[in-house]
Every structure is written in structure tokens, then in C-alpha cells.
Design a protein around this motif. Structure first.
Motif, PDB file in Angstrom:
ATOM      1  N   TYR A   1       0.823  -1.269  -0.139  1.00  0.00           N
ATOM      2  CA  TYR A   1      -0.040  -0.067   0.133  1.00  0.00           C
ATOM      3  C   TYR A   1       0.943   1.339   0.103  1.00  0.00           C
ATOM      4  O   TYR A   1       1.844   1.263   0.675  1.00  0.00           O
ATOM      5  CB  TYR A   1      -0.951   0.164   1.154  1.00  0.00           C
ATOM      6  CG  TYR A   1      -1.938   0.999   1.279  1.00  0.00           C
ATOM      7  CD1 TYR A   1      -2.964   1.244   0.704  1.00  0.00           C
ATOM      8  CD2 TYR A   1      -1.479   2.349   2.179  1.00  0.00           C
ATOM      9  CE1 TYR A   1      -3.763   2.579   0.915  1.00  0.00           C
ATOM     10  CE2 TYR A   1      -2.157   3.446   2.512  1.00  0.00           C
ATOM     11  CZ  TYR A   1      -3.186   3.482   1.770  1.00  0.00           C
ATOM     12  OH  TYR A   1      -4.224   4.474   1.823  1.00  0.00           O
ATOM     13  N   GLY A   2       0.561   2.235  -1.035  1.00  0.00           N
ATOM     14  CA  GLY A   2       1.539   3.353  -0.908  1.00  0.00           C
ATOM     15  C   GLY A   2       1.080   4.686  -1.257  1.00  0.00           C
ATOM     16  O   GLY A   2       1.476   5.249  -2.135  1.00  0.00           O
ATOM     17  N   ALA A   3       0.041   5.157  -0.560  1.00  0.00           N
ATOM     18  CA  ALA A   3      -0.483   6.369  -0.694  1.00  0.00           C
ATOM     19  C   ALA A   3       0.645   7.261  -0.144  1.00  0.00           C
ATOM     20  O   ALA A   3       1.003   7.243   0.888  1.00  0.00           O
ATOM     21  CB  ALA A   3      -1.759   6.838   0.218  1.00  0.00           C
TER      22      ALA A   3
ATOM     23  N   ILE B   1      -4.786  -6.569  -1.621  1.00  0.00           N
ATOM     24  CA  ILE B   1      -3.541  -6.726  -0.717  1.00  0.00           C
ATOM     25  C   ILE B   1      -3.418  -7.896   0.175  1.00  0.00           C
ATOM     26  O   ILE B   1      -2.603  -8.491   0.486  1.00  0.00           O
ATOM     27  CB  ILE B   1      -2.997  -5.575  -0.319  1.00  0.00           C
ATOM     28  CG1 ILE B   1      -2.704  -4.588  -1.485  1.00  0.00           C
ATOM     29  CG2 ILE B   1      -1.724  -5.474   0.560  1.00  0.00           C
ATOM     30  CD1 ILE B   1      -1.959  -3.105  -1.331  1.00  0.00           C
ATOM     31  N   ILE B   2      -4.664  -7.591   1.025  1.00  0.00           N
ATOM     32  CA  ILE B   2      -4.874  -8.544   2.379  1.00  0.00           C
ATOM     33  C   ILE B   2      -5.188  -9.883   1.725  1.00  0.00           C
ATOM     34  O   ILE B   2      -4.650 -10.857   2.250  1.00  0.00           O
ATOM     35  CB  ILE B   2      -5.914  -7.839   3.273  1.00  0.00           C
ATOM     36  CG1 ILE B   2      -5.595  -6.535   3.697  1.00  0.00           C
ATOM     37  CG2 ILE B   2      -6.344  -8.934   4.204  1.00  0.00           C
ATOM     38  CD1 ILE B   2      -6.906  -6.133   4.333  1.00  0.00           C
ATOM     39  N   ALA B   3      -5.747  -9.912   0.636  1.00  0.00           N
ATOM     40  CA  ALA B   3      -6.026 -11.428   0.109  1.00  0.00           C
ATOM     41  C   ALA B   3      -4.644 -12.112  -0.238  1.00  0.00           C
ATOM     42  O   ALA B   3      -4.379 -13.213   0.207  1.00  0.00           O
ATOM     43  CB  ALA B   3      -7.020 -11.258  -1.021  1.00  0.00           C
ATOM     44  N   ALA B   4      -3.795 -11.200  -0.813  1.00  0.00           N
ATOM     45  CA  ALA B   4      -2.493 -11.682  -1.102  1.00  0.00           C
ATOM     46  C   ALA B   4      -1.636 -12.225   0.021  1.00  0.00           C
ATOM     47  O   ALA B   4      -0.984 -13.162   0.054  1.00  0.00           O
ATOM     48  CB  ALA B   4      -1.680 -10.860  -2.077  1.00  0.00           C
ATOM     49  N   GLY B   5      -1.838 -11.251   0.956  1.00  0.00           N
ATOM     50  CA  GLY B   5      -1.184 -11.683   2.308  1.00  0.00           C
ATOM     51  C   GLY B   5      -1.706 -12.818   3.026  1.00  0.00           C
ATOM     52  O   GLY B   5      -0.532 -13.417   3.894  1.00  0.00           O
ATOM     53  N   THR B   6      -2.728 -13.189   3.059  1.00  0.00           N
ATOM     54  CA  THR B   6      -3.197 -14.371   3.403  1.00  0.00           C
ATOM     55  C   THR B   6      -3.193 -15.805   2.452  1.00  0.00           C
ATOM     56  O   THR B   6      -3.828 -16.748   2.686  1.00  0.00           O
ATOM     57  CB  THR B   6      -4.639 -14.124   3.912  1.00  0.00           C
ATOM     58  OG1 THR B   6      -5.470 -13.761   2.831  1.00  0.00           O
ATOM     59  CG2 THR B   6      -4.675 -13.291   5.000  1.00  0.00           C
TER      60      THR B   6
ATOM     61  N   TYR C   1     -11.639  -0.724  -2.648  1.00  0.00           N
ATOM     62  CA  TYR C   1     -10.710  -0.474  -1.719  1.00  0.00           C
ATOM     63  C   TYR C   1      -9.439  -1.170  -1.819  1.00  0.00           C
ATOM     64  O   TYR C   1      -9.266  -2.384  -2.103  1.00  0.00           O
ATOM     65  CB  TYR C   1     -11.123  -0.711  -0.536  1.00  0.00           C
ATOM     66  CG  TYR C   1     -10.079  -0.474   0.898  1.00  0.00           C
ATOM     67  CD1 TYR C   1      -9.296   0.615   0.712  1.00  0.00           C
ATOM     68  CD2 TYR C   1     -10.011  -1.396   1.814  1.00  0.00           C
ATOM     69  CE1 TYR C   1      -8.678   1.008   1.668  1.00  0.00           C
ATOM     70  CE2 TYR C   1      -9.303  -1.113   2.829  1.00  0.00           C
ATOM     71  CZ  TYR C   1      -8.552  -0.167   3.083  1.00  0.00           C
ATOM     72  OH  TYR C   1      -7.518   0.325   3.942  1.00  0.00           O
ATOM     73  N   SER C   2      -8.061  -0.406  -2.005  1.00  0.00           N
ATOM     74  CA  SER C   2      -6.997  -1.126  -2.646  1.00  0.00           C
ATOM     75  C   SER C   2      -6.474  -2.127  -1.757  1.00  0.00           C
ATOM     76  O   SER C   2      -5.809  -2.895  -2.167  1.00  0.00           O
ATOM     77  CB  SER C   2      -5.875  -0.243  -2.984  1.00  0.00           C
ATOM     78  OG  SER C   2      -5.629   0.591  -1.859  1.00  0.00           O
ATOM     79  N   MET C   3      -6.736  -1.983  -0.275  1.00  0.00           N
ATOM     80  CA  MET C   3      -6.274  -3.173   0.662  1.00  0.00           C
ATOM     81  C   MET C   3      -6.800  -4.332   0.385  1.00  0.00           C
ATOM     82  O   MET C   3      -6.210  -5.213   0.963  1.00  0.00           O
ATOM     83  CB  MET C   3      -6.627  -2.565   1.905  1.00  0.00           C
ATOM     84  CG  MET C   3      -5.517  -1.637   2.514  1.00  0.00           C
ATOM     85  SD  MET C   3      -3.680  -2.134   2.174  1.00  0.00           S
ATOM     86  CE  MET C   3      -3.685  -3.562   3.359  1.00  0.00           C
ATOM     87  N   HIS C   4      -8.115  -4.634  -0.137  1.00  0.00           N
ATOM     88  CA  HIS C   4      -8.876  -5.684  -0.293  1.00  0.00           C
ATOM     89  C   HIS C   4      -8.044  -6.879  -1.253  1.00  0.00           C
ATOM     90  O   HIS C   4      -7.598  -7.973  -0.534  1.00  0.00           O
ATOM     91  CB  HIS C   4     -10.327  -5.565  -1.057  1.00  0.00           C
ATOM     92  CG  HIS C   4     -11.456  -4.970  -0.373  1.00  0.00           C
ATOM     93  ND1 HIS C   4     -12.323  -4.588  -0.625  1.00  0.00           N
ATOM     94  CD2 HIS C   4     -11.205  -4.549   1.075  1.00  0.00           C
ATOM     95  CE1 HIS C   4     -13.037  -3.907   0.299  1.00  0.00           C
ATOM     96  NE2 HIS C   4     -12.245  -4.226   1.172  1.00  0.00           N
TER      97      HIS C   4
ATOM     98  N   LEU D   1     -10.596  -7.019   8.422  1.00  0.00           N
ATOM     99  CA  LEU D   1     -10.585  -7.955   7.038  1.00  0.00           C
ATOM    100  C   LEU D   1      -9.510  -9.091   6.869  1.00  0.00           C
ATOM    101  O   LEU D   1      -9.759 -10.045   6.320  1.00  0.00           O
ATOM    102  CB  LEU D   1     -10.350  -6.865   6.050  1.00  0.00           C
ATOM    103  CG  LEU D   1     -11.384  -5.868   5.672  1.00  0.00           C
ATOM    104  CD1 LEU D   1     -11.137  -5.109   4.724  1.00  0.00           C
ATOM    105  CD2 LEU D   1     -12.793  -6.485   5.482  1.00  0.00           C
ATOM    106  N   GLN D   2      -8.159  -8.628   7.642  1.00  0.00           N
ATOM    107  CA  GLN D   2      -7.246  -9.619   7.618  1.00  0.00           C
ATOM    108  C   GLN D   2      -7.603 -11.023   8.408  1.00  0.00           C
ATOM    109  O   GLN D   2      -7.385 -12.000   7.925  1.00  0.00           O
ATOM    110  CB  GLN D   2      -5.857  -9.126   8.200  1.00  0.00           C
ATOM    111  CG  GLN D   2      -4.745 -10.130   8.358  1.00  0.00           C
ATOM    112  CD  GLN D   2      -3.614  -9.462   8.778  1.00  0.00           C
ATOM    113  OE1 GLN D   2      -3.607  -8.981   9.927  1.00  0.00           O
ATOM    114  NE2 GLN D   2      -2.380  -9.413   8.064  1.00  0.00           N
ATOM    115  N   GLN D   3      -8.163 -10.826   9.602  1.00  0.00           N
ATOM    116  CA  GLN D   3      -8.805 -11.877  10.432  1.00  0.00           C
ATOM    117  C   GLN D   3     -10.097 -12.744   9.602  1.00  0.00           C
ATOM    118  O   GLN D   3      -9.798 -14.011   9.663  1.00  0.00           O
ATOM    119  CB  GLN D   3      -9.037 -11.263  11.683  1.00  0.00           C
ATOM    120  CG  GLN D   3      -8.053 -10.812  12.576  1.00  0.00           C
ATOM    121  CD  GLN D   3      -8.546 -10.175  14.016  1.00  0.00           C
ATOM    122  OE1 GLN D   3      -9.611 -10.241  14.217  1.00  0.00           O
ATOM    123  NE2 GLN D   3      -7.721  -9.949  14.790  1.00  0.00           N
ATOM    124  N   ILE D   4     -10.560 -12.017   8.933  1.00  0.00           N
ATOM    125  CA  ILE D   4     -11.619 -12.656   8.263  1.00  0.00           C
ATOM    126  C   ILE D   4     -11.229 -13.610   7.183  1.00  0.00           C
ATOM    127  O   ILE D   4     -11.585 -14.835   6.980  1.00  0.00           O
ATOM    128  CB  ILE D   4     -12.853 -11.653   7.584  1.00  0.00           C
ATOM    129  CG1 ILE D   4     -13.538 -11.043   8.620  1.00  0.00           C
ATOM    130  CG2 ILE D   4     -13.559 -12.167   6.494  1.00  0.00           C
ATOM    131  CD1 ILE D   4     -14.255  -9.940   7.926  1.00  0.00           C
TER     132      ILE D   4
END
Length: 373
Positions: A19-21, A136-141, A131-134, A110-113
Motif C-alpha cells: 500500500y503506497g498512498a 493486498i490483504i487477500a495476497a497476504g493471506t 478499496y486497494s487493501m482488499h 478484514l485480515q482476520q476474516i
């Protein structure tokens, strides 16, 4: 010196970007949808007193189940549900602490979900631009991200949602309501249709719910009888609590039981719990600024349209506007005037957060200067 490419990271993370704002110190920052209004002085004092009291026992672990905070969050949501239900003529389904879970920002929610219901071999359906984190969090999990396609004007009809659910059979469906970065509202009919089309988890990210029309039902009104529906919220936006990091969800109690399996021990600090509980005790004062922000949002939309741009309907605290010939150039022109907004990479579009009256004025005056006649 080694580089990231030299490290033995997971193969599915190679080539991804974090994430890079931009984090730049400028006089007017309208790029990350913060609430630019400061917390009222009397509320700040109350929060400080609560945190100071908690510091006396900070040598001990915090309440692992954060019961007082969950009670406060349930009470806050119940007050909103009463208003929504009365306006829509719907029965009130009261929430209790058992329906509530919280974490360090809605990102951790969202990460815990995804840790509990996603993971390797599983997938989540979303609808970019969102939302750009959706993703990114998917990739992280280790969860496969499936990008659905929106309808015209960034909307999602019930039929579109059902078609994508049936076509891809995801383990989770993510909606953003209203959507970030477009501000587009999402109908309850679309959420209900997607839920009925799957036997898996449906998540509605309502980070900006408080900026919608007053009294209009939100996804909270759909929870009764839908044990696989999760509504995620945050205190970052309407409560001006971005730096405190407090996100939460409302769902069937069994959802919290699932998240307990993946959360870290004592994941919410005693100081976070104290600060958030104190802020919730002053909800009317904290939310008083919301109407002003909505007013500035609508003011921006009107003026941007007058200048020849194409602002989209927004029920959030920001505006996405099209008709920008060169988004990067306009971003730089505003930055030269110490005003930062967001270039999201959507061709011919930029996004701007609603600020205070003076911040909004500065942005609009700058747009008037740089808009070709």
C-alpha cells in the motif's frame, strides 16, 4: 546490501507492491479520506483521562475479550439501527456484545476474516476499482483474488453480483458500501441477492456508512437471519480516529468464534480500548462534524461540475471526478500549491477528500486556476 528480490519470500508475493498512498507534508492534505476535523476539545480531554487511568495498570495484559468496548460499540450501532428501522418501517433487531468484534483498524478485521475463511486454495470475489487493501490483504493471506466487473458508472446490480458469484463460486464475497474510491452507493438488494446466491461468507465494508443519507438503512439491517453476512465498520472516518486504529464488525456470534482462532493474543491494547470506549461515550459530539463534511463534499461536486468535470454520485467523504485530460499533470499542479489529492491510476480521473471549509475552498480555488478555459 541485499534487495527484496534476494530474499526467500513466498513466490505469490514476488512482484507485488505494498500500500503506497503518498505521505507528504502539505498545507492541505485531501488524499487518504481522513476526517480533517480535529476531535472536540472536551472529548479529547475525556479520552486523555480514560487513557491516563488505564496507564496505571498497563503492566497487566488488557481484557482479551474487550467486553466494555464491545458493549459500547453495540450500543452505538443499536442507536443507528433504531433510526434506520424507523425511517424504513423495519423491525429492530438489537445487537449485543456477542455480535461485535474489534481489531486494530478495519484492515485487521478484514485480515482476520480472510485468515479464518480464506487462505491457500480459497478465493475472494471483489469488484474493482475498490478499496486497494482488499486484494493486498487477500495476497497476504494466500487467498486468490477474483476481480469481478462492475456495471456502468461503477454500480453493481443484483443480477451482476449473482452472475459473478455463480460464475466463480468464491469462498468469500467482498463489497464496499459506499465504494472506495468511487463513492458509489450499493443497494441492499444487491447484497441480499449475492448472499442468497452462495453458501459462503459475504462481507460488506461500510467504512464510510455514516456519510450516507440520514436514516437510510445500511447493511446492518440485513444481519437478522443471515449468519454468513459480516458488516465491517471503522472509527477512522466519521469519528476522526484514524490515528487510534479501531475497526469493528457486526455479525452472527459464531463469526467472532471463528476469528478468535486466528487473532493474536491480547490484540487490542488497553490504551486502544480505553480511547475508543471514551470516544463512543461522546458519539453525538464526535459525529457532529459529519454533516459539515457532507456539505463540503456536495459543494465540491457542484463546483467541479460547473468547471466541466464529471463528479460521480458519492455517499462517502470524498469525490471521484472524471474529465481530467492529464491526471498526473493536474496532481502535480495541485501539489505545487501544497494541495495533495489522489491519483488512483484510473484514466482521466482523480479523487479528492472533503476537508474543512477552508481546505475545500483552497482546493476549489486551485482547481479554478488550473482548469483550462
Amino acid at each position: 546490501m541485499s534487495s527484496l528480490a534476494d530474499l526467500p519470500i513466498r513466490d505469490d508475493l514476488r512482484g507485488l507492491k505494498p500500500y503506497g498512498a503518498p505521505e507528504l507534508k502539505v498545507r492541505v492534505a485531501l488524499n487518504v479520506n481522513e476526517n480533517t476535523h480535529p476531535i472536540p476539545e472536551d472529548v479529547a480531554r475525556s479520552i486523555i483521562e480514560s487513557v491516563a487511568l488505564e496507564l496505571r495498570t498497563v503492566n497487566r495484559y488488557p481484557d482479551r475479550e474487550f467486553l466494555k468496548l464491545r458493549d459500547s460499540l453495540a450500543a452505538y450501532l443499536n442507536a443507528a439501527l433504531v433510526e434506520e428501522s424507523a425511517a424504513a418501517g423495519l423491525p429492530v433487531a438489537e445487537l449485543t456484545r456477542d455480535n461485535i468484534w474489534a481489531a486494530n483498524g478495519s484492515n485487521e478485521i478484514l485480515q482476520q476474516i480472510l485468515q479464518a475463511f480464506g487462505g491457500p486454495g480459497r478465493s475472494v470475489l471483489g469488484f474493482p476499482p475498490t478499496y486497494s487493501m482488499h486484494p493486498i490483504i487477500a495476497a497476504g493471506t494466500g487467498t486468490e483474488w477474483i476481480p469481478g466487473v462492475r456495471d456502468e458508472n461503477f454500480e453493481i446490480s443484483p443480477q451482476t453480483a449473482v452472475d459473478w458469484v455463480q460464475r466463480t463460486n468464491p469462498d468469500l464475497v467482498f463489497f464496499c458500501a459506499p465504494n472506495n474510491p468511487t463513492g458509489t452507493p450499493l443497494s441492499l438488494e444487491t447484497i441480499a441477492a449475492a448472499y442468497d446466491a452462495t453458501d459462503k461468507i459475504v462481507v460488506v465494508d461500510e467504512a464510510y456508512a455514516e456519510f450516507g443519507p440520514s436514516g437510510e438503512p445500511t447493511a446492518l439491517s440485513l444481519l437478522e437471519g443471515r449468519p454468513r453476512l459480516i458488516v465491517s465498520r471503522t472509527m477512522s472516518k466519521a469519528f476522526a480516529f484514524a490515528g487510534a486504529r479501531l475497526g469493528y464488525l457486526a455479525a452472527d456470534p459464531a463469526i467472532s468464534d471463528a476469528l478468535r482462532l486466528v487473532r493474536l493474543p491480547y490484540h487490542l491494547s488497553a490504551l486502544t480500548q480505553a480511547a475508543a470506549t471514551a470516544a463512543l461515550a461522546h458519539a453525538p459530539e464526535m459525529l457532529a462534524m459529519v454533516d459539515d463534511i457532507k456539505g463540503q463534499r456536495d459543494r465540491m461536486a457542484r463546483r467541479l461540475a460547473e468547471l466541466g468535470y464529471s463528479p460521480y454520485e458519492s455517499t462517502s467523504n470524498f469525490i471521484l471526478f472524471g474529465g481530467v485530460p492529464d491526471p498526473h499533470r493536474m496532481f502535480e499542479q495541485l501539489l505545487e500549491r501544497e494541495i495533495i489529492i489522489r491519483d488512483l491510476g484510473i484514466p482521466n480521473h482523480l479523487r479528492v477528500s472533503a476537508g474543512t471549509e477552508s481546505e475545500t475552498t483552497a482546493f476549489l480555488e486551485a482547481m479554478d486556476e488550473i482548469t483550462p478555459r
